[in-house]
Design a protein around this motif. Structure first.
Motif, mmCIF file in Angstrom:
data_model
loop_
_atom_site.group_PDB
_atom_site.id
_atom_site.type_symbol
_atom_site.label_atom_id
_atom_site.label_comp_id
_atom_site.label_asym_id
_atom_site.label_seq_id
_atom_site.Cartn_x
_atom_site.Cartn_y
_atom_site.Cartn_z
ATOM 1 N N ARG A 31 -11.636 -1.945 -13.555
ATOM 2 C CA ARG A 31 -10.199 -1.197 -13.495
ATOM 3 C C ARG A 31 -9.770 -0.465 -12.340
ATOM 4 N NH1 ARG A 31 -8.330 2.537 -17.763
ATOM 5 N NH2 ARG A 31 -6.343 1.645 -17.282
ATOM 6 N N ILE A 32 -8.654 -0.992 -11.753
ATOM 7 C CA ILE A 32 -8.135 -0.236 -10.598
ATOM 8 C C ILE A 32 -6.755 0.292 -10.920
ATOM 9 C CG2 ILE A 32 -7.279 -0.642 -8.489
ATOM 10 C CD1 ILE A 32 -8.991 -3.197 -8.028
ATOM 11 N N THR A 33 -6.367 1.592 -11.086
ATOM 12 C CA THR A 33 -5.153 2.064 -11.445
ATOM 13 C C THR A 33 -4.776 2.869 -10.323
ATOM 14 O OG1 THR A 33 -5.868 2.345 -13.715
ATOM 15 C CG2 THR A 33 -3.984 3.413 -13.438
ATOM 16 N N LEU A 34 -3.340 2.720 -9.973
ATOM 17 C CA LEU A 34 -2.824 3.328 -8.739
ATOM 18 C C LEU A 34 -1.273 3.990 -9.526
ATOM 19 C CD1 LEU A 34 -2.696 3.876 -5.528
ATOM 20 C CD2 LEU A 34 -1.164 2.042 -5.610
ATOM 21 N N ASP A 35 -1.490 5.245 -9.219
ATOM 22 C CA ASP A 35 -0.320 6.074 -10.055
ATOM 23 C C ASP A 35 -0.029 5.459 -11.334
ATOM 24 O OD1 ASP A 35 1.598 7.752 -9.671
ATOM 25 O OD2 ASP A 35 3.245 6.669 -8.754
ATOM 26 N N GLY A 36 -0.823 5.334 -12.238
ATOM 27 C CA GLY A 36 -0.887 5.018 -13.642
ATOM 28 C C GLY A 36 -0.561 3.302 -14.004
ATOM 29 N N ALA A 37 -0.706 2.578 -12.760
ATOM 30 C CA ALA A 37 -0.094 1.176 -12.890
ATOM 31 C C ALA A 37 -1.667 0.452 -12.587
ATOM 32 C CB ALA A 37 0.827 0.521 -11.828
ATOM 33 N N GLU A 38 -1.980 -0.377 -13.486
ATOM 34 C CA GLU A 38 -3.083 -1.337 -13.741
ATOM 35 C C GLU A 38 -2.761 -2.462 -12.697
ATOM 36 O OE1 GLU A 38 -6.661 -2.664 -13.759
ATOM 37 O OE2 GLU A 38 -6.109 -0.945 -15.400
ATOM 38 N N LEU A 39 -3.969 -2.460 -11.748
ATOM 39 C CA LEU A 39 -3.886 -3.465 -10.657
ATOM 40 C C LEU A 39 -4.592 -4.642 -11.125
ATOM 41 C CD1 LEU A 39 -3.176 -1.333 -7.316
ATOM 42 C CD2 LEU A 39 -1.539 -2.130 -9.013
ATOM 43 N N THR A 40 -5.814 -4.724 -11.401
ATOM 44 C CA THR A 40 -6.574 -5.532 -11.766
ATOM 45 C C THR A 40 -6.013 -6.615 -12.539
ATOM 46 O OG1 THR A 40 -8.379 -4.029 -11.772
ATOM 47 C CG2 THR A 40 -8.934 -6.073 -12.402
ATOM 48 N N GLY A 41 -5.928 -7.796 -12.036
ATOM 49 C CA GLY A 41 -5.349 -9.082 -12.487
ATOM 50 C C GLY A 41 -3.812 -9.013 -12.638
ATOM 51 N N ALA A 42 -3.074 -7.967 -11.990
ATOM 52 C CA ALA A 42 -1.724 -7.823 -11.663
ATOM 53 C C ALA A 42 -1.241 -8.968 -11.078
ATOM 54 C CB ALA A 42 -1.285 -6.676 -11.135
ATOM 55 N N PRO A 43 0.130 -9.505 -11.564
ATOM 56 C CA PRO A 43 0.854 -10.673 -10.814
ATOM 57 C C PRO A 43 1.015 -10.385 -9.374
ATOM 58 C CG PRO A 43 1.848 -9.888 -12.956
ATOM 59 C CD PRO A 43 1.010 -9.085 -12.635
ATOM 60 N N GLU A 44 1.022 -11.796 -8.656
ATOM 61 C CA GLU A 44 1.191 -11.641 -7.229
ATOM 62 C C GLU A 44 2.536 -10.912 -6.775
ATOM 63 O OE1 GLU A 44 0.052 -11.955 -3.128
ATOM 64 O OE2 GLU A 44 -1.121 -12.193 -5.189
ATOM 65 N N ARG A 45 3.669 -10.970 -7.538
ATOM 66 C CA ARG A 45 4.787 -10.194 -7.192
ATOM 67 C C ARG A 45 4.687 -8.906 -7.253
ATOM 68 N NH1 ARG A 45 5.213 -12.096 -12.455
ATOM 69 N NH2 ARG A 45 5.992 -10.776 -14.067
ATOM 70 N N VAL A 46 4.036 -8.266 -8.127
ATOM 71 C CA VAL A 46 3.747 -6.914 -8.351
ATOM 72 C C VAL A 46 2.817 -6.493 -7.028
ATOM 73 C CG1 VAL A 46 2.575 -5.172 -9.647
ATOM 74 C CG2 VAL A 46 3.868 -7.035 -10.771
ATOM 75 N N LEU A 47 1.853 -7.185 -6.652
ATOM 76 C CA LEU A 47 0.977 -6.870 -5.862
ATOM 77 C C LEU A 47 1.940 -7.000 -4.224
ATOM 78 C CD1 LEU A 47 -2.215 -8.678 -6.665
ATOM 79 C CD2 LEU A 47 -1.728 -5.897 -6.556
ATOM 80 N N GLU A 48 2.702 -7.817 -4.167
ATOM 81 C CA GLU A 48 3.484 -8.053 -2.951
ATOM 82 C C GLU A 48 4.529 -6.913 -2.783
ATOM 83 O OE1 GLU A 48 5.579 -11.725 -2.988
ATOM 84 O OE2 GLU A 48 3.938 -12.795 -2.243
ATOM 85 N N ARG A 49 4.895 -6.234 -3.756
ATOM 86 C CA ARG A 49 5.844 -4.975 -3.937
ATOM 87 C C ARG A 49 5.158 -3.739 -3.369
ATOM 88 N NH1 ARG A 49 8.265 -6.934 -8.575
ATOM 89 N NH2 ARG A 49 6.966 -5.652 -10.139
ATOM 90 N N LEU A 50 3.573 -3.808 -3.516
ATOM 91 C CA LEU A 50 2.824 -2.587 -3.565
ATOM 92 C C LEU A 50 2.427 -2.626 -1.894
ATOM 93 C CD1 LEU A 50 0.724 -0.531 -4.548
ATOM 94 C CD2 LEU A 50 -0.842 -2.566 -4.773
#
Length: 341
Positions: free
Chosen positions: A71-90
């Protein structure tokens, strides 16, 4: 601006790569936290998994070649397996990374100004003119002479140290909440190192950013970090505050890192004490303590325990070592501390 609640939480992170020879367990069960306004220093030899772990936070590993779990959580948001569009905004906005090798991280086809301005335009919706002015401002902040002219130069027109400063400018352009700095001062002279570290601390003070500092330089860790995580063989072997770990280290590997460092106060003829042996293969890691084959204290534990049983890293301050806390204090005081005098 600090808070006790973690901004970034990494829990049981594993990053495995499939190869023709087998599975490389580059990171194997890593857990840590970083709060806003605090700096976590991650130290360890090359190949210990420091960069691989932090790149996983931003989702930079190919999903075709790397198996990432935990599990990787950044400011309450789960990043493991997150869609690429979410990671791009990050990336480049909420979280940014200063890569270790600016020569390969910077594109040779575009000016440095364009590369610094790109994330600012994307995430802040700035105009070309505003983004260019911001790029010039950031080049000035990281100590590039005549930034208004150099903004239109290409990476090959900069020295190695200046390229590193360009990378730092690119990472800081959107004032990220999380900054991962992978050996950010390696190619810089001591004066510029101090300027860059001061800049990172100013960012943290102004915006309450969380910072992860990856470095081989324990002097940098001592100067800027609040907490320290020592990695070996893809795992964390010791953690605590910077004062705890550097003043009273508990793991034999940490002792080895400290005794292998040159000291200004030492006799010039005094030889350094290297860590014997080589790091373990991540294809076939030892079943017990990964440091056991190189450790001078295995016999103190006895019964072959170090080779057969992998020690756990306790919560909070502690070391993943079969030595008792009393043994750790005794051996450090009697055998290791005299070498550091």
């Amino acid at each position: 601006m600090t808070t006790n609640s973690p901004f970034l939480t990494v829990d049981d992170l594993r990053v495995h790569f499939s190869t023709e020879d087998g599975t490389v367990k580059a990171v194997d069960g890593l857990s840590f936290e970083v709060a806003r306004g605090r700096t976590l220093g991650i130290v360890g030899e090359s190949g210990s998994g420091k960069s691989v772990a932090t790149q996983a936070i931003l989702g930079l590993h190919s999903r075709e070649t790397a198996a990432v779990s935990g599990r990787i959580t950044l400011d309450g948001a789960e990043l493991t397996g997150a869609p690429e569009r979410v990671l791009e905004r990050l990336r480049g906005n909420t979280a940014a990374m200063v890569f270790q090798d600016p020569l390969t991280a910077l594109s040779p086809y575009y000016t440095v100004g364009r590369q610094i301005a790109e994330p600012y335009r994307k995430h802040r919706g700035a105009s070309r003119r505003a983004a260019r002015e911001r790029a010039i401002e950031m080049l000035a902040k990281v100590g590039i002479p005549n930034p208004a002219r150099r903004v239109d130069d290409y990476p090959h027109q900069f020295s190695g140290g200046m390229r590193q400063r360009v990378m730092i400018a690119m990472a800081l352009v959107c004032d990220p909440d999380l900054l991962i700095a992978d050996e950010p001062t390696t190619a810089l002279d001591v004066t510029v190192q101090a300027q860059i570290l001061d800049l990172l601390m100013e960012l943290q003070e102004e915006f309450g950013s969380a910072i992860i500092m990856i470095t081989h330089d324990l002097g940098v860790i001592a100067g800027v970090a609040d907490d320290v995580l020592v990695m070996y063989g893809g795992r964390a072997v010791e953690r605590g505050t910077v004062r705890e770990v550097l003043a009273a280290p508990r793991h034999p590997y940490t002792w080895g890192l400290l005794t292998s460092m040159p000291r200004l106060t030492a006799d010039v003829d005094k030889e350094l004490v290297p860590i014997a042996g080589s790091p373990p293969s991540l294809l076939t890691p030892p079943p017990g303590c990964p440091f056991a084959p190189r450790c001078a204290f295995v016999d103190e534990v006895g019964d072959g325990r170090c080779a057969a049983e992998r020690p756990a890293l306790p919560e909070g301050r502690g070391a993943a070592c079969h030595l008792t806390e009393e043994q750790q204090r005794t051996f450090y005081g009697e055998r290791i501390r005299p070498r550091l005098a």
